[in-house]
Design an enzyme around this catalytic site. Structure first.
Site, mmCIF file in Angstrom:
data_model
loop_
_atom_site.group_PDB
_atom_site.id
_atom_site.type_symbol
_atom_site.label_atom_id
_atom_site.label_comp_id
_atom_site.label_asym_id
_atom_site.label_seq_id
_atom_site.Cartn_x
_atom_site.Cartn_y
_atom_site.Cartn_z
ATOM 1 N N GLU A 89 0.826 -1.200 0.000
ATOM 2 C CA GLU A 89 0.000 0.000 0.000
ATOM 3 C C GLU A 89 0.858 1.248 0.000
ATOM 4 O O GLU A 89 1.985 1.247 0.464
ATOM 5 C CB GLU A 89 -0.893 0.024 1.246
ATOM 6 C CG GLU A 89 -1.818 -1.159 1.355
ATOM 7 C CD GLU A 89 -2.407 -1.289 2.752
ATOM 8 O OE1 GLU A 89 -2.451 -0.282 3.474
ATOM 9 O OE2 GLU A 89 -2.808 -2.400 3.122
ATOM 10 N N CYS A 102 3.146 8.391 1.571
ATOM 11 C CA CYS A 102 3.519 7.391 2.569
ATOM 12 C C CYS A 102 3.778 6.087 1.818
ATOM 13 O O CYS A 102 2.884 5.560 1.150
ATOM 14 C CB CYS A 102 2.408 7.219 3.596
ATOM 15 S SG CYS A 102 2.809 6.019 4.897
ATOM 16 N N CYS A 109 5.473 -7.317 7.411
ATOM 17 C CA CYS A 109 6.412 -6.835 8.427
ATOM 18 C C CYS A 109 6.639 -7.924 9.455
ATOM 19 O O CYS A 109 5.719 -8.684 9.787
ATOM 20 C CB CYS A 109 5.850 -5.579 9.101
ATOM 21 S SG CYS A 109 6.961 -4.832 10.314
ATOM 22 N N CYS A 113 4.071 -5.713 15.920
ATOM 23 C CA CYS A 113 3.403 -4.729 16.770
ATOM 24 C C CYS A 113 1.911 -5.076 16.840
ATOM 25 O O CYS A 113 1.265 -5.288 15.811
ATOM 26 C CB CYS A 113 3.598 -3.325 16.215
ATOM 27 S SG CYS A 113 5.329 -2.802 16.187
ATOM 28 N N CYS A 116 -0.948 -3.157 14.706
ATOM 29 C CA CYS A 116 -0.724 -2.884 13.286
ATOM 30 C C CYS A 116 -1.163 -4.055 12.418
ATOM 31 O O CYS A 116 -0.785 -5.208 12.670
ATOM 32 C CB CYS A 116 0.759 -2.584 13.046
ATOM 33 S SG CYS A 116 1.146 -2.187 11.331
ATOM 34 N N GLY A 156 5.903 -2.409 6.718
ATOM 35 C CA GLY A 156 7.299 -2.776 6.868
ATOM 36 C C GLY A 156 8.066 -1.891 7.820
ATOM 37 O O GLY A 156 7.633 -0.790 8.189
ATOM 38 N N SER A 188 10.385 6.237 9.668
ATOM 39 C CA SER A 188 9.802 5.786 10.928
ATOM 40 C C SER A 188 10.289 4.390 11.274
ATOM 41 O O SER A 188 10.234 3.483 10.439
ATOM 42 C CB SER A 188 8.270 5.796 10.836
ATOM 43 O OG SER A 188 7.692 5.300 12.033
ATOM 44 N N LEU A 212 7.107 4.815 19.477
ATOM 45 C CA LEU A 212 7.350 4.426 20.874
ATOM 46 C C LEU A 212 6.102 3.800 21.495
ATOM 47 O O LEU A 212 6.117 2.657 21.928
ATOM 48 C CB LEU A 212 7.802 5.639 21.676
ATOM 49 C CG LEU A 212 8.270 5.343 23.102
ATOM 50 C CD1 LEU A 212 9.529 4.480 23.087
ATOM 51 C CD2 LEU A 212 8.517 6.625 23.874
ATOM 52 N N HIS A 213 5.045 4.587 21.627
ATOM 53 C CA HIS A 213 3.714 4.124 22.023
ATOM 54 C C HIS A 213 3.585 3.694 23.484
ATOM 55 O O HIS A 213 2.472 3.444 23.944
ATOM 56 C CB HIS A 213 3.224 2.995 21.097
ATOM 57 C CG HIS A 213 3.375 3.310 19.652
ATOM 58 N ND1 HIS A 213 2.951 4.506 19.109
ATOM 59 C CD2 HIS A 213 3.918 2.608 18.626
ATOM 60 C CE1 HIS A 213 3.214 4.519 17.805
ATOM 61 N NE2 HIS A 213 3.811 3.389 17.499
ATOM 62 N N CYS A 331 -1.784 1.457 8.047
ATOM 63 C CA CYS A 331 -0.886 0.479 7.404
ATOM 64 C C CYS A 331 -1.493 -0.916 7.388
ATOM 65 O O CYS A 331 -1.914 -1.432 8.409
ATOM 66 C CB CYS A 331 0.448 0.429 8.156
ATOM 67 S SG CYS A 331 1.329 1.971 8.147
#
Length: 350
Positions: A89, A102, A109, A113, A116, A156, A188, A212-213, A331
């Site tokens: 995408e 983007c 990936c 996470c 995601c 990714g 990122s 980070l989150h 994403c």
């Protein structure tokens, strides 16, 4: 047969000389490629014999747009197919300061996470530098608009595909190519410490963004398994080194997840980590993804969280403007719909 978009201007000159051609032809070809041409025959100032030579040795890996969805706010989400049929995408976003692209740096990936959609099926393969350029050219051809800024924040982990990502950045900044400033590119990462250190030594003028989150190791591990390999102390050390080497402000991305990381205790943990550093915090209401049970924090909570960081810790903080929420612009969401066969037709628009 190699993708000619993978070659830098210098590599293209060497290739042309080895073919018995004049070096200046390389600049002509490079400029045509930067215009997003899709076939060698479109290079109108090249002799036919050279075009035939190029076709025997190289291909142009055009990115095919499988599906395009347009949001009410003008954001365009593109589903792109590469030469081997793999799907990624990209997102076209309009801002007052210009148009941003983007891009995806991997098919899928491996970072796992929890919030995601890109990581659900793991990483299929890396995306080449030429394919990253191809995403831009396909986007510009589709929208008819020029790209001013690039965000490597699609599917990714860019630093897990370090060599191709760095090659792409150098190609995008080439004055005979897209001629972008390094400051127009944001990379990122979820926090691959050795690669951040290596990137710092490159001394590029790009913007580094850290996903980070959560500023508490034990809690971050639950949503970002990369923390088990590189804890927050190690990550902060790498960020400090990056700032020292580049003198560039680092952005920290913080997805606000209802009931997970949005309390005042979380704001204080983040504030203590970042106080006094050359950083900026970007608060992002998390996108709801059907594969998990995460939902965005309430706006009132996000505003209080921002005020805490700014007033108590003097940290520059903003809330990301939500774009494309009506077309699943986060994403991996559109790719998963395509792989699962949700019935959407190519070129559907919203």
């Amino acid at each position: 047969m190699a993708d000619i978009r993978q070659l830098s201007a210098a590599e293209l000159r060497e290739a042309l000389l080895s073919m018995g051609e004049k070096a200046y032809r390389a600049d002509q070809i490079y400029i045509w490629l930067a215009k997003g041409i899709t076939q060698f025959e479109d290079m109108r100032n090249l002799p036919g014999k050279l075009i035939e030579k190029l076709k025997r040795q190289y291909r142009i890996d055009n990115v095919k747009i499988v599906s395009a969805m347009t949001s009410q706010d003008g954001t365009v989400k593109l589903l792109n197919a590469f030469y081997d049929g793999e799907i990624v995408e990209s997102v076209f976003m309009r801002y007052k300061h210009g148009n941003s692209a983007c891009l995806s740096t991997q098919v899928g990936c491996n970072m796992k996470c929890a919030f995601c959609a890109s990581t659900v099926d793991g990483c299929v393969r890396n995306v080449t530098a030429g394919e990253m350029l191809g995403q831009i050219y396909a986007m510009q051809n589709h929208t008819g608009e020029h790209i001013n800024n690039i965000v490597l924040m699609g599917s990714g982990e860019p630093l897990d595909n370090y060599d191709e990502t760095l090659k792409f950045i150098r190609l995008a900044c080439d004055e005979k190519g897209l001629n972008l400033s390094g400051r127009a590119i944001t990379l990122s990462t979820c926090g691959l410490v050795p690669q951040i250190m290596k990137l710092a030594d490159e001394q590029l003028q790009i913007t580094l963004a850290i996903s980070l989150h959560n500023a508490v190791d034990t809690e971050r591990c639950e949503i970002m398994p990369v923390t088990k390999a590189y804890n927050i102390d190690a990550l902060m050390g790498a960020v400090a080194y990056y700032i020292e080497k580049t003198h560039r402000r680092v952005t920290f991305e913080y997805a606000m997840i209802d009931g997970v990381n949005d309390t005042m205790a979380h704001a204080d943990a983040l504030g203590r980590r970042l106080r006094g550093m050359l950083v900026h915090v970007n608060l992002i209401p998390v996108n709801a993804v059907k594969e998990n049970q995460f939902f965005p924090s309430q706006n009132s909570k996000i505003n209080v969280f921002m005020k805490r960081l700014m007033d108590k810790y003097n940290i520059n903080t903003t809330i990301r403007r939500e774009l494309g929420s009506d077309i699943n612009a986060a994403c991996g969401q559109l790719r998963r719909q395509h792989l699962e066969g949700d019935g959407k037709k190519p070129n559907d628009t919203v």
